[in-house]
Design a protein around this motif. Structure first.
Motif, PDB file in Angstrom:
ATOM      1  N   GLY A 103       0.844  -1.194   0.000  1.00  0.00           N
ATOM      2  CA  GLY A 103       0.000   0.000   0.000  1.00  0.00           C
ATOM      3  C   GLY A 103       0.871   1.232   0.000  1.00  0.00           C
ATOM      4  O   GLY A 103       1.748   1.378  -0.850  1.00  0.00           O
ATOM      5  N   ARG A 104       0.668   2.117   0.982  1.00  0.00           N
ATOM      6  CA  ARG A 104       1.463   3.340   1.046  1.00  0.00           C
ATOM      7  C   ARG A 104       2.807   3.113   1.728  1.00  0.00           C
ATOM      8  O   ARG A 104       3.683   3.962   1.699  1.00  0.00           O
ATOM      9  N   SER A 105       2.941   1.960   2.376  1.00  0.00           N
ATOM     10  CA  SER A 105       4.167   1.700   3.133  1.00  0.00           C
ATOM     11  C   SER A 105       5.233   1.053   2.253  1.00  0.00           C
ATOM     12  O   SER A 105       4.938   0.166   1.455  1.00  0.00           O
ATOM     13  N   GLY A 106       6.438   1.525   2.426  1.00  0.00           N
ATOM     14  CA  GLY A 106       7.567   0.917   1.743  1.00  0.00           C
ATOM     15  C   GLY A 106       8.466   0.232   2.761  1.00  0.00           C
ATOM     16  O   GLY A 106       8.545   0.648   3.919  1.00  0.00           O
ATOM     17  N   VAL A 107       9.106  -0.832   2.332  1.00  0.00           N
ATOM     18  CA  VAL A 107      10.063  -1.536   3.183  1.00  0.00           C
ATOM     19  C   VAL A 107      11.316  -1.765   2.353  1.00  0.00           C
ATOM     20  O   VAL A 107      11.221  -2.197   1.202  1.00  0.00           O
ATOM     21  N   VAL A 108      12.450  -1.451   2.915  1.00  0.00           N
ATOM     22  CA  VAL A 108      13.720  -1.743   2.238  1.00  0.00           C
ATOM     23  C   VAL A 108      14.610  -2.491   3.210  1.00  0.00           C
ATOM     24  O   VAL A 108      14.749  -2.092   4.378  1.00  0.00           O
TER      25      VAL A 108
ATOM     26  N   CYS B 108      16.613  -3.086   8.218  1.00  0.00           N
ATOM     27  CA  CYS B 108      15.299  -3.032   7.587  1.00  0.00           C
ATOM     28  C   CYS B 108      14.668  -1.684   7.918  1.00  0.00           C
ATOM     29  O   CYS B 108      14.584  -1.300   9.084  1.00  0.00           O
ATOM     30  N   ALA B 109      14.255  -0.931   6.893  1.00  0.00           N
ATOM     31  CA  ALA B 109      13.623   0.374   7.112  1.00  0.00           C
ATOM     32  C   ALA B 109      12.208   0.353   6.550  1.00  0.00           C
ATOM     33  O   ALA B 109      11.986  -0.157   5.452  1.00  0.00           O
ATOM     34  N   VAL B 110      11.280   0.902   7.333  1.00  0.00           N
ATOM     35  CA  VAL B 110       9.866   0.909   6.944  1.00  0.00           C
ATOM     36  C   VAL B 110       9.323   2.325   7.087  1.00  0.00           C
ATOM     37  O   VAL B 110       9.598   3.003   8.078  1.00  0.00           O
ATOM     38  N   GLY B 111       8.541   2.762   6.110  1.00  0.00           N
ATOM     39  CA  GLY B 111       7.931   4.077   6.260  1.00  0.00           C
ATOM     40  C   GLY B 111       7.082   4.445   5.069  1.00  0.00           C
ATOM     41  O   GLY B 111       7.174   3.819   4.011  1.00  0.00           O
ATOM     42  N   GLU B 112       6.279   5.473   5.270  1.00  0.00           N
ATOM     43  CA  GLU B 112       5.416   5.958   4.192  1.00  0.00           C
ATOM     44  C   GLU B 112       6.144   7.101   3.494  1.00  0.00           C
ATOM     45  O   GLU B 112       5.687   8.245   3.497  1.00  0.00           O
ATOM     46  N   VAL B 113       7.296   6.789   2.989  1.00  0.00           N
ATOM     47  CA  VAL B 113       8.137   7.793   2.337  1.00  0.00           C
ATOM     48  C   VAL B 113       8.635   7.198   1.023  1.00  0.00           C
ATOM     49  O   VAL B 113       8.514   5.995   0.798  1.00  0.00           O
ATOM     50  N   PRO B 114       9.190   8.048   0.161  1.00  0.00           N
ATOM     51  CA  PRO B 114       9.750   7.494  -1.069  1.00  0.00           C
ATOM     52  C   PRO B 114      10.801   6.426  -0.768  1.00  0.00           C
ATOM     53  O   PRO B 114      11.561   6.535   0.203  1.00  0.00           O
ATOM     54  N   GLN B 115      10.841   5.427  -1.637  1.00  0.00           N
ATOM     55  CA  GLN B 115      11.760   4.312  -1.445  1.00  0.00           C
ATOM     56  C   GLN B 115      13.212   4.798  -1.339  1.00  0.00           C
ATOM     57  O   GLN B 115      14.021   4.223  -0.624  1.00  0.00           O
ATOM     58  N   ALA B 116      13.494   5.880  -2.061  1.00  0.00           N
ATOM     59  CA  ALA B 116      14.874   6.367  -2.077  1.00  0.00           C
ATOM     60  C   ALA B 116      15.338   6.757  -0.672  1.00  0.00           C
ATOM     61  O   ALA B 116      16.502   6.542  -0.313  1.00  0.00           O
TER      62      ALA B 116
END
Lengths: 198, 255
Positions: free
Chosen positions: B218-223, B233-241
């Motif tokens: 959805g709006r959440s990205g995980v890298v 591991c980083a998670v957030g509703e921000v651009p993947q970059a």
């Protein structure tokens, strides 16, 4: 930022300049930090200007950057933490006193002539604001200077609206309490006469 | 409402923040009650007086003018080409991630991290330490985790602000949790030790070391990225970059 965006950014800055300046000035712990805070805030805002949604409050959006810059600048001064911790503890201890504040004669006298008392205590008002814990101070300033709505303040500080209401209430109570103390110490009350307002 | 009850609402009433019903009720009371009307009017004047006393001054005006000049007239912020490169990398990762998305949708490490992040958003989780200092966060984890925690020092320069840290668990595995904000949007960072990776199903699907893997829910990205000592591991509703910058910084710190 291309020329068009820069022109638009500059245009939007003008009407909010005074609010941003006053907010930074009263949020910063040290006068020397104000210019750094403003520059950091403006630089970050200009870099992120592409994220600003036209039609939304530019003032709220910009004050968010000023808030971050000020909080970061304030954190550089170690004594602030101790001061704020103390302020928080004192506020807790004072809750009972604050509760009964509205029944105090001094408060009633303050309400008789608020402009006169505040006018005579200009410096003390600023000191009282500065004595508020960081978040409380920021919320009060965003409302008083920025004239932001509770929702906008909540968005700027990423806190719930309920927190904004609660902290604003505490800030106002503490400021009134401080004003009464200052005014009593300096004999600024009981000079105007008139009818009590309670 | 009685006078005492009415006066409790003085602040939100003067701030125009009350619901229409309460607002109407108070307005009606004020019409009928001179004493309350006087208090509300005096409060409005007091608040206006205080706001008026918190003005700017010539020194701050000068500081503002200089700052505006430096930011806009003096040093125009030019578009940074690496943004294009990062976008291209993100696109590439997105394409590569697509074919393995069905695997990663069930990937328990990623899901656990996402769930933990959402708990923070729902205000169900508090931080053990609130500080923007990487050193303070590192000190907090000493003797609490079997591996040293090293936090990047220069994320703040990129607008990625450390908020605090806490010890948390993903599937009973103790991990370091660090909270950042980017433009007021929270980003959760989880640090795991290599030895604990076996606890997670399909941990190998995290990809080769130093190669970030990105996912969208959805709006959440995980890298995620594997470093020499574990996984970031980083998670957030921000651009993947932004997430990639964070995990790359952490991976670099831990090598």
């Amino acid at each position: 930022m291309d020329r068009r965006a820069r022109d638009r950014f500059t245009e939007l800055l003008k009407p909010v300049a005074r609010a941003a300046q006053a907010y930074a000035r009263h949020l910063a712990w040290h006068r020397n930090d104000v210019e750094d805070i403003l520059q950091t805030a403006l630089l970050n805002a200009s870099r992120k200007f592409g994220d600003y949604a036209e039609g939304t409050s530019f003032k709220a959006w910009l004050l968010q950057f000023v808030t971050y810059a000020a909080f970061n600048a304030n954190r550089r001064h170690e004594q602030i933490d101790a001061h704020e911790l103390m302020a928080d503890t004192e506020a807790l201890d004072r809750l009972t006193a604050v509760e009964v504040l509205t029944h105090e004669v001094a408060y009633a006298e303050l309400l008789q002539a608020p402009e006169r008392v505040v006018g005579q205590l200009g410096q003390e008002v600023q000191e009282a604001v500065r004595a508020l814990p960081a978040k409380r101070r920021s919320i009060f300033l965003l409302r008083a200077i920025g004239e932001l709505s509770y929702r906008e303040i909540a968005d700027v500080l990423t806190v719930p609206v309920g927190t904004v209401m609660g902290e604003l209430w505490r800030a106002r109570k503490e400021l009134r309490e401080a004003l009464c103390e200052y005014a009593q110490q300096r004999g600024r009350l009981r000079e105007g006469g008139g009818t009590h307002v309670v | 409402m009685s006078c005492d009850e009415i006066r409790r609402w003085v602040s939100p009433y003067l701030d125009s923040e009350l619901d229409p019903h309460t607002n109407f009720e108070i307005a009606q009371h004020l019409e009928a009650c001179a004493a309350c009307r006087q208090v509300f009017e005096a409060e409005r004047r007091l608040e206006a007086s205080m706001a008026a006393s918190l003005v700017t001054d010539p020194q701050t005006q000068t500081a503002w003018d200089r700052a505006v000049h430096r930011v806009l007239a003096g040093g125009v912020v030019r578009p940074r080409r690496w943004h294009v490169a990062v976008a291209a990398v993100a696109l590439f990762l997105g394409l590569v991630g697509g074919w393995r998305g069905w695997i990663m949708a069930r990937q328990d490490l990623v899901r656990s991290a996402l769930r933990n992040h959402q708990e923070y958003l729902a205000n169900r989780m508090t931080l053990d330490v609130q500080s923007s200092s990487p050193e303070a966060a590192e000190a907090f984890f000493v003797n609490k985790l079997p591996f040293p925690v090293r936090c990047p020092r220069h994320l703040g320069d990129q607008g990625i602000r450390l908020i605090g840290a806490r010890l948390c668990h993903l599937k009973q595995v103790p991990v370091a949790y660090l909270l950042y904000h980017v433009d007021s949007r929270p980003i959760s960072v989880f640090l795991l030790d290599t030895d604990d990776l076996g606890q997670f199903w399909q941990a190998a699907a995290l990809g080769p070391p130093d190669s970030p893997q990105g996912y969208r829910f959805g709006r959440s990205g995980v890298v995620t990225v594997r470093s020499a000592h574990g996984v970031v591991c980083a998670v957030g509703e921000v651009p993947q970059a932004a997430l990639e910058r964070i995990v790359a910084s952490y991976a670099f710190e831990r090598t």
